[in-house]
Write a protein that holds these residues in place. Structure first.
Motif, PDB file in Angstrom:
ATOM      1  N   GLY A 216       0.803  -1.222   0.000  1.00  0.00           N
ATOM      2  CA  GLY A 216       0.000   0.000   0.000  1.00  0.00           C
ATOM      3  C   GLY A 216       0.827   1.259   0.000  1.00  0.00           C
ATOM      4  N   THR A 217       2.011   1.233  -0.628  1.00  0.00           N
ATOM      5  CA  THR A 217       2.914   2.389  -0.595  1.00  0.00           C
ATOM      6  C   THR A 217       3.137   3.009  -1.970  1.00  0.00           C
ATOM      7  N   LEU A 218       2.284   2.682  -2.956  1.00  0.00           N
ATOM      8  CA  LEU A 218       2.408   3.317  -4.263  1.00  0.00           C
ATOM      9  C   LEU A 218       2.156   4.816  -4.135  1.00  0.00           C
ATOM     10  N   THR A 219       2.902   5.609  -4.887  1.00  0.00           N
ATOM     11  CA  THR A 219       2.755   7.057  -4.847  1.00  0.00           C
ATOM     12  C   THR A 219       2.046   7.555  -6.099  1.00  0.00           C
ATOM     13  N   MET A 220       1.652   8.836  -6.075  1.00  0.00           N
ATOM     14  CA  MET A 220       1.005   9.428  -7.237  1.00  0.00           C
ATOM     15  C   MET A 220       1.949   9.416  -8.440  1.00  0.00           C
ATOM     16  N   GLU A 221       3.234   9.611  -8.193  1.00  0.00           N
ATOM     17  CA  GLU A 221       4.210   9.628  -9.273  1.00  0.00           C
ATOM     18  C   GLU A 221       4.298   8.261  -9.951  1.00  0.00           C
ATOM     19  N   ASP A 222       4.127   7.190  -9.156  1.00  0.00           N
ATOM     20  CA  ASP A 222       4.170   5.834  -9.713  1.00  0.00           C
ATOM     21  C   ASP A 222       3.033   5.598 -10.709  1.00  0.00           C
ATOM     22  N   MET A 223       1.911   6.305 -10.523  1.00  0.00           N
ATOM     23  CA  MET A 223       0.721   6.078 -11.332  1.00  0.00           C
ATOM     24  C   MET A 223       0.592   7.054 -12.490  1.00  0.00           C
ATOM     25  N   LYS A 224       1.477   8.016 -12.552  1.00  0.00           N
ATOM     26  CA  LYS A 224       1.342   9.114 -13.511  1.00  0.00           C
ATOM     27  C   LYS A 224       1.702   8.680 -14.928  1.00  0.00           C
ATOM     28  N   GLY A 225       0.878   9.090 -15.891  1.00  0.00           N
ATOM     29  CA  GLY A 225       1.181   8.845 -17.298  1.00  0.00           C
ATOM     30  C   GLY A 225       0.735   7.474 -17.767  1.00  0.00           C
ATOM     31  N   GLY A 226       1.475   6.951 -18.737  1.00  0.00           N
ATOM     32  CA  GLY A 226       1.126   5.670 -19.339  1.00  0.00           C
ATOM     33  C   GLY A 226       0.562   5.871 -20.728  1.00  0.00           C
ATOM     34  N   THR A 227       1.131   5.178 -21.716  1.00  0.00           N
ATOM     35  CA  THR A 227       0.654   5.290 -23.096  1.00  0.00           C
ATOM     36  C   THR A 227       0.028   3.996 -23.598  1.00  0.00           C
ATOM     37  N   PHE A 228       0.197   2.902 -22.862  1.00  0.00           N
ATOM     38  CA  PHE A 228      -0.307   1.588 -23.255  1.00  0.00           C
ATOM     39  C   PHE A 228      -0.360   0.735 -21.997  1.00  0.00           C
ATOM     40  N   THR A 229      -1.281  -0.218 -21.936  1.00  0.00           N
ATOM     41  CA  THR A 229      -1.444  -1.034 -20.727  1.00  0.00           C
ATOM     42  C   THR A 229      -1.329  -2.521 -21.043  1.00  0.00           C
ATOM     43  N   ILE A 230      -0.709  -3.255 -20.111  1.00  0.00           N
ATOM     44  CA  ILE A 230      -0.685  -4.719 -20.170  1.00  0.00           C
ATOM     45  C   ILE A 230      -1.372  -5.240 -18.913  1.00  0.00           C
ATOM     46  N   SER A 231      -2.369  -6.087 -19.090  1.00  0.00           N
ATOM     47  CA  SER A 231      -3.099  -6.673 -17.965  1.00  0.00           C
ATOM     48  C   SER A 231      -2.970  -8.189 -18.032  1.00  0.00           C
ATOM     49  N   ASN A 232      -2.471  -8.787 -16.969  1.00  0.00           N
ATOM     50  CA  ASN A 232      -2.210 -10.227 -16.956  1.00  0.00           C
ATOM     51  C   ASN A 232      -3.232 -10.954 -16.092  1.00  0.00           C
ATOM     52  N   GLY A 233      -4.342 -11.348 -16.708  1.00  0.00           N
ATOM     53  CA  GLY A 233      -5.337 -12.127 -15.980  1.00  0.00           C
ATOM     54  C   GLY A 233      -4.948 -13.580 -15.828  1.00  0.00           C
ATOM     55  N   GLY A 234      -3.906 -13.984 -16.533  1.00  0.00           N
ATOM     56  CA  GLY A 234      -3.464 -15.372 -16.455  1.00  0.00           C
ATOM     57  C   GLY A 234      -2.994 -15.785 -15.080  1.00  0.00           C
ATOM     58  N   VAL A 235      -2.481 -14.836 -14.310  1.00  0.00           N
ATOM     59  CA  VAL A 235      -2.004 -15.183 -12.961  1.00  0.00           C
ATOM     60  C   VAL A 235      -3.159 -15.605 -12.067  1.00  0.00           C
ATOM     61  N   PHE A 236      -4.396 -15.258 -12.443  1.00  0.00           N
ATOM     62  CA  PHE A 236      -5.563 -15.668 -11.670  1.00  0.00           C
ATOM     63  C   PHE A 236      -6.291 -16.847 -12.325  1.00  0.00           C
ATOM     64  N   GLY A 237      -5.737 -17.346 -13.457  1.00  0.00           N
ATOM     65  CA  GLY A 237      -6.318 -18.504 -14.106  1.00  0.00           C
ATOM     66  C   GLY A 237      -7.232 -18.194 -15.268  1.00  0.00           C
ATOM     67  N   SER A 238      -7.269 -16.928 -15.716  1.00  0.00           N
ATOM     68  CA  SER A 238      -8.153 -16.553 -16.821  1.00  0.00           C
ATOM     69  C   SER A 238      -7.720 -17.209 -18.124  1.00  0.00           C
ATOM     70  N   LEU A 239      -8.666 -17.787 -18.853  1.00  0.00           N
ATOM     71  CA  LEU A 239      -8.381 -18.419 -20.151  1.00  0.00           C
ATOM     72  C   LEU A 239      -8.483 -17.396 -21.282  1.00  0.00           C
TER      73      LEU A 239
END
Length: 413
Positions: free
Chosen positions: A317-340
């Motif tokens: 729970g120590t992420l900062t606002m700077e850590d979340m700033k920006g981003g031009t593309f996203t990768i989401s890995n649902g496979g770690v939870f078993g998503s097919l």
């Protein structure tokens, strides 16, 4: 004489927050720079630090109340017993402490019974775990920096508590099943969850969302990882995972298909000559997307280190606002939870998101023969207002080819 506690600067474009939890109650001793409250913003939880040592004064803002930057939320009074460990057992010594239950006495704890130095400084993630598992933090030995309690410490304490309860319960005859109860519980949404809900719904309402799919043979990447993971970890001090391969493959695709790395603003298209990848991470307070900046310039080790650091921060729970700033593309890995397979939603104002899924052995045809290979479905959701179907399919095909032949990542092909 008292000192005012005001809402600190929360970050660029963030002007308000919600009082998530008061960590110090009126009358309790407070040390300088000790967390006294937790603020929930649109993106992360932020601790408010005490400006001076003393005694916690009045809570001007209540839990759940929305406050703006610079607003007065509490006061800290001058007091003799300023150190957290110096609280007196006598309930009349401070204004905010509750008296013991009627008919009982509360002797002062001995030195051996006092909580560890870091027990009173809990991160938002640790506080949630403490409440969820019903653990007394004063009885948990912290293994974090300066003796602070980590979430793993709380989980270990919860497991130990369960293990102790099982033998006692097994000796008793099972009680007859009580009549089934139908209960409802209303829990106020956190500010982060409210923001996530609004942003995802806004993406559906604003963008012309479409998803294209493909499957990837993971044989080559798995072989490369197995061959070099030990040497990689020895040299760089970090494990070699699959995410860095997909990040590098995405860089190739985004360089060839610039629209997938752009976004619409008004009647203009904003293109980027850099690649900042938002990595979707599951945190105790909800889904967060810290940003790995300049992925097109980072090495495999640099990407893995950034992702590992963000994962730890999200857990604590120590992420900062700077850590979340920006981003031009996203990768989401649902496979770690078993998503097919899934259809991920873009992260506004971005125009595309890559969804990864679980790896499983499946029969495929190679050179006219049916063979078993470790396969993964991948999905690219995109804003059809900006990205044409041909471009989306091409981008996903580039990622597929780079993963199936990792040499392409080295020669930029």
């Amino acid at each position: 004489m008292s000192s005012e506690v005001k809402v600190p600067t929360l970050g660029e474009s963030v002007s308000e927050a919600t009082i998530g939890q008061w960590l110090k109650q009126p009358g309790e001793a407070v040390a300088a720079d000790e967390p006294i409250a937790s603020l929930e913003t649109d993106k992360v939880a932020i601790d408010v630090m005490a400006p001076q040592a003393g005694v916690m004064g009045e809570h001007i803002a209540k839990e759940g109340e929305t406050v703006t930057v610079g607003a007065l939320i509490a006061t800290i009074e001058d007091g003799a017993g300023a150190a957290p460990a110096a609280k007196k057992a006598d309930p009349s010594a401070t204004a905010g402490q509750q008296a013991p239950a009627s008919g009982s006495s509360a002797p002062a704890p001995s030195a051996s019974e006092e909580p560890a130095a870091g027990a009173s400084v809990l991160s938002p993630a640790v506080r949630r775990a403490v409440l969820e598992y019903g653990i007394d933090p004063s009885k948990v030995k912290g293994t974090g920096k300066d003796g602070r309690i980590t979430k793993d410490d709380v989980l270990a304490a919860a497991q130990a508590k369960t293990a102790q309860a099982e033998p006692a319960g097994s000796a008793q005859a099972p009680a007859p099943a009580a009549a089934a109860e139908r209960r409802e519980e209303r829990v106020r949404m956190t500010r982060l969850r409210q923001t996530v809900a609004k942003r995802l719904k806004s993406a559906q309402d604003t963008a012309a969302l479409l998803t294209t799919f493909n499957d990837v043979d993971m044989t080559a990447v798995i072989a490369a990882r197995n061959s070099y993971k030990d040497a990689f970890e020895k040299k760089h001090g970090i494990r070699l995972g699959f995410m860095s391969f997909f990040a590098k493959a995405s860089v190739l695709a985004l360089k060839d298909i610039p629209a997938a790395n752009a976004y619409i603003e008004g009647d203009e298209i904003v293109y980027h000559d850099y690649v900042d990848i938002s990595v979707a991470v599951s945190a105790p307070q909800g889904l967060v997307v810290p940003v790995v900046k300049d992925c097109d310039k980072l090495s495999f080790a640099g990407i893995e280190k950034s992702i590992a650091e963000f994962g730890k921060k999200a857990k604590d729970g120590t992420l900062t606002m700077e850590d979340m700033k920006g981003g031009t593309f996203t990768i989401s890995n649902g496979g770690v939870f078993g998503s097919l397979m899934s259809t991920p939603i873009i992260n506004p104002p971005q125009s595309a998101v890559l969804g990864l899924h679980r790896i499983e052995d499946r029969p495929v045809v190679r050179d006219g023969q049916v063979v078993v290979r470790p396969m993964m479905y991948i999905a690219l959701s995109y804003d059809h207002r900006l990205i044409d179907g041909r471009e989306a399919v091409t981008a996903l095909k580039i990622i597929k080819e780079a993963i199936e032949d990792p040499t392409r990542l080295l020669i930029d092909l």
